[in-house]
Scaffold this motif. Structure first.
Motif, PDB file in Angstrom:
ATOM      1  N   LYS A  43       1.359  -9.721   4.591  1.00  0.00           N
ATOM      2  CA  LYS A  43       2.031  -8.691   3.809  1.00  0.00           C
ATOM      3  C   LYS A  43       1.078  -7.973   2.843  1.00  0.00           C
ATOM      4  CE  LYS A  43       6.303  -8.983   5.283  1.00  0.00           C
ATOM      5  NZ  LYS A  43       7.006  -7.800   5.851  1.00  0.00           N
ATOM      6  N   PHE A  44      -0.220  -8.040   3.135  1.00  0.00           N
ATOM      7  CA  PHE A  44      -1.184  -7.413   2.218  1.00  0.00           C
ATOM      8  C   PHE A  44      -0.940  -5.909   2.057  1.00  0.00           C
ATOM      9  CE2 PHE A  44      -5.242  -5.355   1.217  1.00  0.00           C
ATOM     10  CZ  PHE A  44      -5.545  -6.001   0.027  1.00  0.00           C
ATOM     11  N   PRO A  45      -0.784  -5.139   3.155  1.00  0.00           N
ATOM     12  CA  PRO A  45      -0.509  -3.696   2.979  1.00  0.00           C
ATOM     13  C   PRO A  45       0.755  -3.455   2.155  1.00  0.00           C
ATOM     14  CG  PRO A  45      -1.066  -4.172   5.264  1.00  0.00           C
ATOM     15  CD  PRO A  45      -0.865  -5.500   4.586  1.00  0.00           C
ATOM     16  N   TYR A  46       1.787  -4.279   2.408  1.00  0.00           N
ATOM     17  CA  TYR A  46       3.035  -4.146   1.659  1.00  0.00           C
ATOM     18  C   TYR A  46       2.797  -4.469   0.178  1.00  0.00           C
ATOM     19  CZ  TYR A  46       7.829  -5.058   0.119  1.00  0.00           C
ATOM     20  OH  TYR A  46       9.019  -5.049  -0.567  1.00  0.00           O
ATOM     21  N   ALA A  47       1.991  -5.506  -0.081  1.00  0.00           N
ATOM     22  CA  ALA A  47       1.687  -5.887  -1.465  1.00  0.00           C
ATOM     23  C   ALA A  47       1.000  -4.752  -2.211  1.00  0.00           C
ATOM     24  CB  ALA A  47       0.814  -7.140  -1.490  1.00  0.00           C
ATOM     25  N   MET A  48       0.043  -4.086  -1.544  1.00  0.00           N
ATOM     26  CA  MET A  48      -0.660  -2.962  -2.174  1.00  0.00           C
ATOM     27  C   MET A  48       0.303  -1.796  -2.417  1.00  0.00           C
ATOM     28  SD  MET A  48      -3.698  -4.059  -2.700  1.00  0.00           S
ATOM     29  CE  MET A  48      -2.995  -5.714  -2.877  1.00  0.00           C
ATOM     30  N   LYS A  49       1.173  -1.561  -1.447  1.00  0.00           N
ATOM     31  CA  LYS A  49       2.148  -0.473  -1.569  1.00  0.00           C
ATOM     32  C   LYS A  49       3.111  -0.725  -2.728  1.00  0.00           C
ATOM     33  CE  LYS A  49       6.049   1.618   0.899  1.00  0.00           C
ATOM     34  NZ  LYS A  49       6.905   1.551   2.110  1.00  0.00           N
ATOM     35  N   VAL A  50       3.624  -1.950  -2.799  1.00  0.00           N
ATOM     36  CA  VAL A  50       4.587  -2.303  -3.842  1.00  0.00           C
ATOM     37  C   VAL A  50       3.947  -2.245  -5.226  1.00  0.00           C
ATOM     38  CG1 VAL A  50       5.931  -4.225  -4.806  1.00  0.00           C
ATOM     39  CG2 VAL A  50       6.082  -3.690  -2.377  1.00  0.00           C
ATOM     40  N   THR A  51       2.760  -2.836  -5.361  1.00  0.00           N
ATOM     41  CA  THR A  51       2.130  -2.915  -6.684  1.00  0.00           C
ATOM     42  C   THR A  51       1.626  -1.553  -7.153  1.00  0.00           C
ATOM     43  OG1 THR A  51       0.073  -3.593  -5.591  1.00  0.00           O
ATOM     44  CG2 THR A  51       1.464  -5.321  -6.470  1.00  0.00           C
ATOM     45  N   LEU A  52       0.890  -0.849  -6.312  1.00  0.00           N
ATOM     46  CA  LEU A  52       0.362   0.461  -6.705  1.00  0.00           C
ATOM     47  C   LEU A  52       1.500   1.452  -6.931  1.00  0.00           C
ATOM     48  CD1 LEU A  52      -2.709   0.690  -4.295  1.00  0.00           C
ATOM     49  CD2 LEU A  52      -2.767   0.354  -6.774  1.00  0.00           C
ATOM     50  N   GLY A  53       2.545   1.342  -6.119  1.00  0.00           N
ATOM     51  CA  GLY A  53       3.700   2.228  -6.275  1.00  0.00           C
ATOM     52  C   GLY A  53       4.397   2.016  -7.607  1.00  0.00           C
ATOM     53  N   ARG A  54       4.547   0.762  -8.016  1.00  0.00           N
ATOM     54  CA  ARG A  54       5.228   0.463  -9.283  1.00  0.00           C
ATOM     55  C   ARG A  54       4.365   0.827 -10.483  1.00  0.00           C
ATOM     56  NH1 ARG A  54       7.329  -5.562  -9.016  1.00  0.00           N
ATOM     57  NH2 ARG A  54       8.828  -4.978 -10.610  1.00  0.00           N
ATOM     58  N   MET A  55       3.047   0.803 -10.304  1.00  0.00           N
ATOM     59  CA  MET A  55       2.160   1.170 -11.407  1.00  0.00           C
ATOM     60  C   MET A  55       2.327   2.640 -11.793  1.00  0.00           C
ATOM     61  SD  MET A  55      -1.427  -0.686 -10.512  1.00  0.00           S
ATOM     62  CE  MET A  55      -1.587  -2.447 -10.481  1.00  0.00           C
TER      63      MET A  55
END
Length: 479
Positions: A43-55
């Motif tokens: 889920k690494f791509p999803y993790a980057m999407k979720v975290t960067l998106g929320r930032m």
């Protein structure tokens, strides 16, 4: 008396940061990775999407809490520090270039460990007497495990209090003072005779700043770290990338030395580092020391996040280890190895080795920028660990002890600015390692909770995605 303390500390330190600790940390990391289906990779791509998106989303947190972005910045404030500069240099000098490879391996497993710690911290957090959100290892032990395990929570908190004054404060202030003094010496602005007076003044100023931020509460800590952390990280990354780009021809040889040195150190270091185990030990231990995966401390900041989705906040743990170790620590290693500076393999080294990598590429003027970066790294660590210490002291003695602790913690900055800290650093590092034991036992015992929360979250996300797609399909059909 001091020599006895040093000998006892050396024995305990070597044991804690030796083979047993690495087996435990790597073992728990592997267990969590298998049980979650290697979520840090899957889920690494999803993790980057979720975290960067929320930032990028602007939002306000409730009283006594942080926004998810402020929580990760506070955790990164404590994590991204002098260890990323001095720690990496020391690992390469003692363990050879191959230590970097083992640093990557520790980060790969550490992503899942920190993901689990953050998820548990948010799931088991609570409101204290002041209405603030509090959590971390001591709280997921208290709220997640049966009473006969609760002594681990008190043990973790006690080690945490003993650690913060050295690791989180005095040694970091000493780094700030050294960086400022070095930059001023280079330009003959001050003499070594006048430095002691300046250091005392700087210590008092730093103590006042630390007190001002910590006594302002969790909101002020979040406001400071969300501005300071992105600034210091971007500045350092840009400077480091410049060194790598200028010396791009050396990149293939450097990566070759890292891979070969991981399994045959003597071939790269000319025999100065001949032990495969030493290369692995330094890489793994420095990686853990840098990203704090396994220590549990970073989860204390994440527990303050105003969110109802523990797993979603847990993905910030993956992001955090990735930025700290895979990005910043790797860039530090490339600055040293690509710049062509002489590395005294087998000898102790610190921040001066990294700084020489910058100055040999850019020239002496860059020492000002490296000094600023080091000061930002160290100051942010002081603030982050100030929060950790406050939560630990609160767990042991209640919220009434918080302000007294913050004042004492702030005054320690004067000690760090004016005294030789050799033994204090060693003892603090030992207590830092001791924090791993109760935390990893708890994470191991609560691994089933992590698996359950992950399954529920991913099932919910899948259902939400299906509903969203069906709505869009219906809209297209209707139109």
């Amino acid at each position: 008396m001091l020599s006895v303390i040093e000998k006892v500390n050396d024995v305990v330190n070597n044991f804690i940061w030796g083979v047993p600790a690495m087996i435990c940390i790597i073992g728990v990391g592997l267990l969590l990775s298998f049980r979650t289906g290697f979520i840090q990779i899957r889920k690494f791509p999803y993790a980057m999407k979720v975290t960067l998106g929320r930032m990028l989303k602007k939002r306000e947190a409730s009283d006594g809490a942080l926004t998810p972005f402020q929580a990760v910045c506070t955790a990164l404030a404590a994590t991204v520090g002098t260890g990323n500069v001095a720690g990496v240099a020391g690992a390469i000098a003692i363990g050879g270039p191959g230590a970097v490879f083992w640093m990557w391996i520790s980060a790969l497993l550490g992503m899942c460990t920190k993901f689990s710690e953050v998820t548990l911290a948010v799931h088991f957090h609570e409101r204290n007497a002041n209405g603030d959100l509090v959590g971390g290892p001591m709280y997921y032990i208290k709220n997640g495990l049966k009473k006969h395990w609760h002594w681990l929570a008190y043990l973790f908190s006690a080690f945490g209090v003993l650690t913060v004054f050295g690791t989180g404060n005095a040694t970091q202030v000493n780094t700030i003072i050294t960086a400022i003094d070095s930059a001023l010496y280079n330009y003959d602005i001050i003499s070594k005779e006048s430095a002691s007076t300046l250091n005392l003044i700087l210590g008092i100023v730093l103590a006042a700043l630390i007190a001002l931020i910590l006594l302002g509460g969790i909101k002020r800590i979040g406001q400071v770290t969300e501005k300071l952390v992105p600034f210091m990280a971007v500045m350092y990354i840009l400077l480091a990338l410049g060194v790598v780009i200028i010396n791009f021809k050396a990149i293939p040889g450097v990566f070759g030395a890292i891979i070969e040195g991981a399994f045959n150190p003597s071939a790269v270091t000319g025999g100065a580092v001949g032990s495969f185990f030493m290369s692995m030990k330094k890489g793994v231990s420095r990686g853990i020391f840098s990203n704090e995966a396994g220590l549990g401390t970073g989860s204390i900041a994440h527990a303050c996040a105003d969110t109802k989705k523990p797993v979603k906040q847990g993905f910030f743990g993956i992001f955090e280890v990735f930025v700290d170790t895979i990005v910043i620590c790797t860039l530090t290693a490339l600055v040293i190895l690509c710049s062509g500076v002489s590395v005294g393999y087998g000898e102790a080294a610190g921040a001066e080795l990294t700084i020489s990598g910058f100055t040999s590429t850019y020239g002496g003027w860059v020492s000002i920028f490296t000094a600023v970066a080091m000061c930002c790294f160290a100051f942010s660590t002081i603030i982050g660990w100030g929060l950790y210490g406050t939560r630990c002291i609160e767990f042991l003695f209640g919220t009434k002890a918080n302000k007294l602790f913050m004042v004492v913690y702030s005054l320690v900055a004067i000690v760090g600015a004016t005294m030789n800290l050799g033994l204090m650093w060693s003892i603090a590092e030992t207590f830092n390692g001791l924090m791993v034991i109760p935390n990893l036992i708890a994470v191991f015992l609560l691994s089933g909770v992590v698996v359950k929360l992950v399954k529920e979250y991913l099932a919910g996300e899948g259902a939400a995605s299906t509903l969203k797609n069906s709505r869009e399909e219906a809209k297209r059909t209707f139109l």
